[in-house]
Design a protein around this motif. Structure first.
Motif, mmCIF file in Angstrom:
data_model
loop_
_atom_site.group_PDB
_atom_site.id
_atom_site.type_symbol
_atom_site.label_atom_id
_atom_site.label_comp_id
_atom_site.label_asym_id
_atom_site.label_seq_id
_atom_site.Cartn_x
_atom_site.Cartn_y
_atom_site.Cartn_z
ATOM 1 N N GLY A 197 0.831 -1.202 0.000
ATOM 2 C CA GLY A 197 0.000 0.000 0.000
ATOM 3 C C GLY A 197 0.864 1.250 0.000
ATOM 4 O O GLY A 197 0.603 2.207 -0.740
ATOM 5 N N ASP A 198 1.930 1.220 0.791
ATOM 6 C CA ASP A 198 2.839 2.368 0.831
ATOM 7 C C ASP A 198 3.493 2.582 -0.525
ATOM 8 O O ASP A 198 3.637 3.717 -0.988
ATOM 9 N N VAL A 199 3.913 1.459 -1.163
ATOM 10 C CA VAL A 199 4.561 1.607 -2.473
ATOM 11 C C VAL A 199 3.581 2.242 -3.454
ATOM 12 O O VAL A 199 3.940 3.110 -4.249
ATOM 13 N N ILE A 200 2.294 1.816 -3.374
ATOM 14 C CA ILE A 200 1.304 2.380 -4.290
ATOM 15 C C ILE A 200 1.157 3.883 -4.047
ATOM 16 O O ILE A 200 1.156 4.678 -4.988
ATOM 17 N N ILE A 201 1.093 4.267 -2.746
ATOM 18 C CA ILE A 201 0.993 5.699 -2.446
ATOM 19 C C ILE A 201 2.230 6.425 -2.975
ATOM 20 O O ILE A 201 2.143 7.499 -3.566
ATOM 21 N N GLY A 202 3.410 5.790 -2.814
ATOM 22 C CA GLY A 202 4.639 6.398 -3.308
ATOM 23 C C GLY A 202 4.635 6.576 -4.812
ATOM 24 O O GLY A 202 5.297 7.469 -5.354
ATOM 25 N N LEU A 203 3.911 5.692 -5.495
ATOM 26 C CA LEU A 203 3.883 5.782 -6.963
ATOM 27 C C LEU A 203 2.839 6.784 -7.456
ATOM 28 O O LEU A 203 2.830 7.134 -8.642
#
Lengths: 336, 227, 210
Positions: A24-30
Motif C-alpha cells: 500500500g505504501d509503495v502504491i501511495i509512493g507511486l
C-alpha cells in the motif's frame, strides 16, 4: 485457537508490518508519478495504467483459482507489479501488448516460480524484457508529451517527427556515437527533471519520483541503502566519463534524472523479494545495478540499461545473499 | 583374462544403473509390441518424460518445417542404429560396446547429413550443425544401450519407431506453438489474421525455453491426474 | 586364465575388436559409396544457389563462370578472406556483370552475402543473403528480397557506402538508411561492402578484367 496467537522470536514489535501495508505504501509512493504520467500523456497513460493493473489482478486471481490457493489479491503485490510495468512502458503501447506483458509478469515470472516471495526476477522487469524482445518497434516508439510545444528538437527516422520523439537518453547515445551534439542532450536537463520529455510513462518526471521515494523513506517502507548505492554508483560512473570527455558524454545529472534511473533506485531495485537481505548485500546490489545501468548506457548498444541491469542483479542476488550472511549475535556457531 | 572379466562385471553393473526410468525397465520384460511403441510416445517420451535430446528440441523448433526434418532424421538414425546394434548384440564385447554404438550412430548421421545436403539443400542450410550433432543426441545411444543391445530385431525396430515418433511429435507441437506466435504461420501457411503482431521473442531461444517449460508442466499435470 | 596373459597381444587385440574393425571398414565403404553418388548433386546445389541469387540480381545473366585468379581481401585483424569473382554472361556470351561471395560479422553470427555489380564494376546490382542468423523481426529484414533495405543497394555506386539513420531510402546513392531497431545488422552489411568492394575492384583491374 493457536492460529490467533503469533509465535515469534524476540524482539516483539507490536507494529503490524504486513505485505499489504508495504505494498500500500509503495502504491501511495507511486501516486505522484502516476499523476505526472497522466498529466503529460493524458488519456493514453491512464488507459495503459488501468489496463496493466486490471490485467495483473485478473491474472493473479485466475492463478489463485487454478492453484486452489487462498485469494492473494489483497496483498496488493499484483497492483504494484501492474503499476511498475505500466510505468516502464511507452505511452503509445497498444493495450493488447500491455495485457500480454501483465499476464507474462504475473503468470510466468511470479506464479510459476511459486508466487509472491518465490520469484527470482522482478516480474515487471522480466515482462518488459519479454515485450522488448517480442515487440521491439512498439517498445521504442516515444510519444511527445501533451504539454510540449512544437519548437522542441526532434530526432526521427521518418518525417512524422510530430508523432515520435527521442528520449533524452537517445540524444545522449547519439552524442556518444558522434551523431548529435552533446549540448543538445544537456539542454534537455531541465525538461527531464520536470518530465516534459518523451519516455516511458512513469519515468519522465524526476520530481514526482523523488517525492514518492522520499515518502517511502520516511515511512521506512524502504531503507536508504539501495537507492543511495544505485545513485552514487551511477553518478560516479557518469561523472568520470563526463570529466574525461565532456564533448562526448553528457552531464551526469542527465543520467541520474533521465530514463528509468530514479524509478529503478526507489521502486524497482528496492523490491524486497528480489533484492538481498543484508545491509552489505544491499550496497553491493545497488552499486552493481547502478554501474551496470551506466555501463549499458555509455558503452552498450541500447540507450537505456535499467531493465537488463536489474535482471542481471536479480540473477546474482542469491550469490550476494550467500556471500553476506549475517553473523548471529555472539559470533559464528561452532560446527561440530 | 582377469582384466577382461573385471570389465565384464563392471559394465553389466553399469547397464542396470542406466535403466533409470520406470518405462525403460518395464520395456525389456514386457514384449507387447503395441505397448513398446506407445511407451515412446507417452510413458517414456524421450523429450517430455526422459528429458533427453534437449539441444535439438530447443534449437530447431522455431518453425515446424525444420522441426519435422529434424524429427524424421532422428527416426532414421534411431532405426539404423537400433537395427545394427540389435543384429550384432551377441557379438558385442561389453567393454567396447559404446565404441560400437558411436560408430553405428556416426555412420547413420553422416548418411542423413549427406542426404539432406543433396536433396534438401535449403533445409540442410537452415538446420546447420544440428544434423551432425544428432551423433551426440542421448536418445539414440540411450535406446541402443537400454533396448537394442538386449532385445530382438522386431522389438528394437518398434522401439525405434515409437521413440522417434515421440520425439518428432513433441518437436512439431513445440514448433507449431512457437511458429504461430512468432510469425503467425504454421508450416509456412498463414493462420493468424492480418492484424496479428508477431511475438518475435517466441522465435528466439527464450521462446523455446518458456514453451518447453509450459509443455513439460502441462504433461506432468496430465500424467499425475491419469496415474 | 593364465594362458591368456601370455597370449600374443596382437591376437588378443584382434579377438576383442574384430567386430569394430570390420564394421568400421564396412561403414566406411558405405559412406564412400553414398558420398560418391551424392557429391556431384551437393556441389551442383551450391552452384545453383549462387546462380539463383546472383541471377536474381543480374536478370540478363544466363550463367556464371570463374574469372581471373582468386583475390584475397584483408578483412582486418590480420585476417584475409579469399574471393573468387564470377563473370555473368548472357545467352550470347556477352559480359553483363560480376558477382562474388563475401562475408562480415553480423549481430548474431557471420553474414554471407552474394554481391553483384554491373559489367563496368561501377554500379551495384544489389546483394542477396547466402546465410545469416540475424534477429527475427529486426536484423533478418536484410534477407527480404527487394525489401526496403536490399533495394537501396540496387544501382548504388561502387564507392565507400555510408549508413544513416535519417534519410530517404528511395534515393539511390551511397547513403544507406539503416533498418530501424537493427542498426548493428545494417552496419554489418554496409561494412562488408566497404571491406570488399574497392579492394576487389582494384585487384580485378590489376588482373586486367576491367
Amino acid at each position: 485457537m493457536l492460529s490467533k496467537i503469533t509465535v515469534s522470536p524476540a524482539p516483539h514489535i507490536s507494529q503490524k508490518l504486513s505485505t499489504q501495508r508495504v505494498m500500500g505504501d509503495v502504491i501511495i509512493g507511486l501516486l505522484p508519478a502516476m499523476a505526472a504520467a497522466i498529466w503529460f500523456f493524458r488519456l493514453q497513460a491512464a488507459l495503459v495504467i488501468l489496463t496493466c493493473v486490471t490485467a495483473c489482478m485478473a491474472s493473479e486471481w485466475i492463478c489463485g483459482v487454478i492453484r486452489k490457493k487462498e485469494n492473494s489479491l489483497w496483498d496488493l503485490s499484483a497492483v504494484v507489479a501492474g503499476l511498475i510495468l505500466a510505468f516502464s512502458l511507452p505511452p503509445a503501447i497498444p493495450l493488447w501488448a500491455a495485457v500480454i506483458g501483465s499476464a507474462f509478469a504475473i503468470v510466468i515470472c511470479k506464479m510459476l516460480f511459486g508466487g509472491l516471495g518465490a520469484n527470482i526476477f522482478n516480474p515487471a522487469m522480466a515482462a518488459r524484457a519479454f515485450l522488448t524482445a517480442s515487440f521491439g518497434m512498439l517498445m521504442t516508439t516515444w510519444t511527445v508529451p501533451a504539454t510540449v510545444d512544437s519548437a522542441m528538437p526532434h530526432i526521427s527516422a521518418t518525417n512524422t517527427a510530430t508523432v515520435t520523439q527521442a528520449t533524452p537518453l537517445a540524444w545522449a547515445k547519439s552524442a556518444i556515437k558522434g551523431k548529435a551534439e552533446v549540448t543538445e542532450a544537456n539542454g534537455l536537463l531541465k525538461n527531464t527533471f520536470w518530465g516534459n520529455v518523451g519516455g516511458c510513462l512513469g519515468e519522465t518526471s524526476s520530481l514526482a519520483l523523488l517525492i514518492g521515494g522520499v515518502y517511502l523513506l520516511i515511512r521506512r517502507t524502504i531503507t536508504f541503502h539501495i537507492p543511495a548505492a544505485v545513485l552514487i554508483a551511477a553518478g560516479v560512473f557518469a561523472a568520470v566519463f563526463y570529466f574525461v570527455n565532456p564533448d562526448k558524454y553528457s552531464d551526469p545529472l542527465l543520467h541520474l534524472f533521465g530514463g528509468g534511473m530514479l524509478i529503478c533506485a526507489f521502486f524497482i531495485a528496492t523490491d524486497p523479494v528480489t533484492a538481498p537481505l543484508s545491509i552489505k548485500g544491499m550496497w553491493i546490489f545497488g552499486a552493481g545495478a547502478g554501474a551496470l545501468i551506466m555501463l549499458i548506457r555509455l558503452a552498450g548498444e541500447y540507450p537505456e540499461g535499467v531493465m537488463y541491469a536489474i535482471l542481471i542483479m536479480n540473477a546474482v542476488t542469491p550469490l550476494i545473499d550467500r556471500a553476506c550472511k549475517l553473523v548471529p549475535a555472539g559470533g559464528k556457531p561452532h560446527v561440530q | 583374462m582377469v582384466l577382461g572379466s573385471g570389465f565384464y562385471v563392471l559394465s553389466f553393473h553399469e547397464n542396470d544403473k542406466l535403466n533409470i526410468s520406470k518405462g525403460l525397465n518395464k520395456m525389456s520384460k514386457d514384449v507387447s509390441l503395441g505397448k513398446t511403441f506407445f511407451a515412446g510416445i507417452w510413458d517414456s517420451n524421450p523429450v517430455l518424460r526422459l528429458l533427453l535430446g534437449m539441444c535439438p528440441t530447443l534449437a530447431v523448433t522455431a518453425a515446424v518445417k525444420p522441426a519435422l526434418t529434424m524429427g524424421l532424421s532422428v527416426v532414421f538414425v534411431l532405426l539404423f542404429s537400433n537395427i545394427v546394434v540389435s543384429l550384432l548384440r551377441h557379438q558385442l564385447k561389453p567393454h567396447l560396446r559404446i565404441l560400437m554404438f558411436t560408430l553405428t550412430i556416426a555412420t547413420a548421421v553422416t548418411i542423413a547429413d549427406l542426404y539432406l545436403k543433396a536433396f534438401m539443400p535449403e533445409m540442410s542450410a537452415s538446420l546447420g550443425p544440428y544434423i551432425p550433432l544428432i551423433i551426440v543426441n542421448c536418445i539414440i545411444i540411450g535406446r541402443a544401450e537400454a533396448c537394442a543391445s538386449k532385445n530382438g530385431l522386431i522389438v528394437s525396430i518398434i522401439d525405434a519407431l515409437g521413440m522417434g515418433a515421440g520425439f518428432t511429435i513433441t518437436l512439431c507441437v513445440l514448433a507449431a506453438i512457437r511458429e504461430v506466435l512468432a510469425t503467425g504461420n504454421i508450416f509456412e501457411i498463414t493462420v493468424m489474421p492480418g492484424s496479428f503482431t508477431p511475438w518475435a521473442a517466441m522465435g528466439m531461444p527464450v521462446g523455446a525455453f518458456i514453451t518447453l517449460g509450459l509443455i513439460l508442466g502441462a504433461v506432468n499435470i496430465i500424467s499425475k491426474k491419469t496415474a | 586364465m593364465s594362458n591368456n596373459e601370455t597370449k600374443n597381444p596382437i591376437l588378443f587385440f584382434m579377438q576383442e575388436s574384430w567386430l569394430l574393425l570390420v564394421s568400421a571398414i564396412l561403414f566406411g565403404c558405405l559412406l564412400a559409396c553414398l558420398s560418391a553418388a551424392w557429391q556431384p548433386k551437393i556441389i551442383q546445389n551450391e552452384i545453383d544457389k549462387f546462380n539463383a541469387l546472383a541471377g536474381g540480381l543480374l536478370s540478363e545473366a544466363k550463367g556464371f563462370q570463374n574469372a581471373g585468379e582468386s583475390i584475397s581481401v584483408d578483412i582486418g585483424k590480420g585476417k584475409t578472406y579469399s574471393v573468387r569473382v564470377k563473370k555473368g554472361t548472357d545467352a550470347a556470351g556477352n559480359l553483363v556483370g560480376w558477382a562474388f561471395v563475401c562475408e562480415g560479422s553480423g549481430f548474431a553470427d557471420k553474414i554471407k552475402l552474394v554481391v553483384a555489380t554491373d559489367a563496368a564494376f561501377e554500379k551495384l546490382a544489389g546483394f542477396g543473403v547466402l546465410s545469416s542468423n540475424e534477429t527475427p523481426g529486426f536484423g533478418d529484414k536484410i534477407t527480404i528480397k527487394d525489401g526496403f533495405y536490399q533495394s537501396q543497394f540496387k544501382g548504388a555506386p561502387v564507392t565507400e557506402l555510408e549508413l544513416t539513420k535519417v534519410g530517404d531510402a528511395e534515393t539511390i546513392d551511397s547513403r544507406i538508411v539503416a533498418i530501424s531497431g537493427a542498426t548493428v545488422t545494417s552496419e554489418a552489411v554496409v561494412k562488408t561492402f566497404n571491406t570488399f568492394l574497392l579492394p576487389i575492384k582494384e585487384a580485378m583491374a590489376e588482373q586486367g578484367l576491367l
